[in-house]
Design a protein around this motif. Structure first.
Motif, short mmCIF file in Angstrom:
data_model
loop_
_atom_site.label_atom_id
_atom_site.label_comp_id
_atom_site.label_asym_id
_atom_site.label_seq_id
_atom_site.Cartn_x
_atom_site.Cartn_y
_atom_site.Cartn_z
N GLY A 268 29.07 40.01 40.21
CA GLY A 268 28.26 39.02 39.51
C GLY A 268 29.10 38.10 38.64
O GLY A 268 28.91 36.88 38.63
N CYS A 272 29.60 34.08 39.34
CA CYS A 272 29.30 33.08 38.31
C CYS A 272 30.46 32.11 38.10
O CYS A 272 30.25 30.91 37.90
CB CYS A 272 28.96 33.77 36.98
SG CYS A 272 27.31 34.52 36.93
N VAL A 288 22.45 37.81 38.39
CA VAL A 288 23.15 37.30 39.57
C VAL A 288 23.63 38.47 40.43
O VAL A 288 23.48 38.46 41.66
CB VAL A 288 24.34 36.42 39.14
CG1 VAL A 288 25.21 36.06 40.34
CG2 VAL A 288 23.84 35.16 38.44
N ALA A 289 24.19 39.48 39.78
CA ALA A 289 24.70 40.64 40.51
C ALA A 289 23.59 41.35 41.28
O ALA A 289 23.80 41.80 42.42
CB ALA A 289 25.36 41.61 39.53
#
Length: 332
Positions: A268, A272, A288-289
């Motif tokens: 993640g 990013c 995000v992960a």
């Protein structure tokens, strides 16, 4: 009559008025990479661009600006894994209030230095937030006012202002993904979102190592967990066995909680930086992960909250360079 444990949207709206002149309405950006991967519109709420580098400044500012004159004169104290301490230190300095922050030995050195840089006094002791809390309790007995990192109406209401912003930023949002630790952030965000839009889904994300709220939800009551080194260090710490607000709010308002491995959190952070051009700490990158790991099923427009960017830059360089990093091995 006992206090209602739930923080209302009216309290959140009032907090927004209180802190309006002090905080940033942080930007949102569409993620072409994540939208393409998931097949739904994915937007990033860039709260790591907030003053002090995290969402914590919202709740801390609301709490400090709500102090009585006597409380302001006595000063404030808090326990922190880093970001609450920095937010509280900055909010107190802006208000001319003395601030003391207690932290465990697990807090990264860069976060300790940042808190001192904001003008707060720092006390380091113990291997957990619960142990650091003992120093706070002594100072409260001497007359200082404790501002908790999450289980406090003023703090929850301040964090909840993010929920109001997120819905204004993306009215069509279907799912909101929020980092989960003690629950102050997700409680406030979920309270704001669900009061304003029926059917919206809120998903919390934490790490496998020492996820206290997840363990408490599974047990049906607040429980203690062993605090372990993790890339998502800001998500560490317990929720307090006497938890008054966030446990019941998370249980009622959060639709799902997912946990991540250290390798998934690292991906993640890596994504990013290389795909979104954002420097985000592990705790801020968990949404995000979770999408990258396929642990959240999406059906419509989704917003991910990037909650903080206060990562040690040497560690960040190692992660985004593809090095396998296990902070547990390094802490041993």
């Amino acid at each position: 009559m006992s206090e209602d444990p739930f923080v209302s949207v009216d309290e959140i709206v009032a907090a927004r008025r209180t802190i309006a002149g002090a905080i940033r309405h942080t930007p949102v950006e569409p993620s072409a990479s994540l939208s393409g991967r998931t097949g739904v519109p994915v937007t990033l709420k860039l709260e790591h661009h907030q003053h002090s580098g995290s969402f914590k400044f919202r709740g801390a500012t609301n709490a400090v600006l709500s102090l009585t004159p006597a409380e302001r004169a006595a000063g404030v104290v808090g326990v922190s894994t880093g970001n609450h301490g920095r937010g509280l230190a900055r909010a107190a300095a802006a208000a001319g209030v003395r601030c003391v922050i207690a932290m465990s030995e697990l807090v990264p050195a860069n976060k300790v230095a940042a808190i001192r840089g904001e003008g707060a006094d720092v006390l380091i002791g113990g291997r957990s937030q619960d142990e650091a809390q003992q120093a706070v309790d002594r100072l409260v007995a001497e007359g200082m006012t404790m501002i908790p990192p999450f289980d406090d109406r003023r703090v929850i209401a301040g964090q909840g202002t993010l929920g109001l912003e997120m819905l204004e930023d993306m009215p069509a949002v279907d799912t909101v993904v929020v980092p989960l630790s003690g629950g102050g952030l997700i409680s406030g965000v979920a309270a704001a979102l669900k009061a304003r839009k029926s059917g919206i889904r809120v998903v919390g994300v934490s790490m496998e190592r020492g996820a206290a709220m997840h363990a408490s939800l599974a047990a049906g009551r607040p429980v203690e967990v062993r605090e372990l080194p993790t890339l998502a260090d800001s998500l560490g710490g317990g929720i307090g066995l006497g938890n008054r607000h966030t446990f019941v709010m998370v249980r009622a308002l959060v639709d799902d909680v997912v946990l991540l491995t250290e390798a998934e959190i690292a991906l993640g952070i890596h994504h990013c930086y290389w795909q979104e051009r954002q420097i985000v700490e592990g705790s801020g990158a968990v949404g995000v992960a979770a999408l990258l790991a396929g642990k959240i099923a999406l059906e419509g427009p989704t917003m991910l909250l990037l909650s903080g960017g206060n990562i040690d830059m040497a560690l960040h360089h190692r992660v985004v360079s593809g090095e396998t990093v296990d902070v547990a091995d390094e802490a041993a």
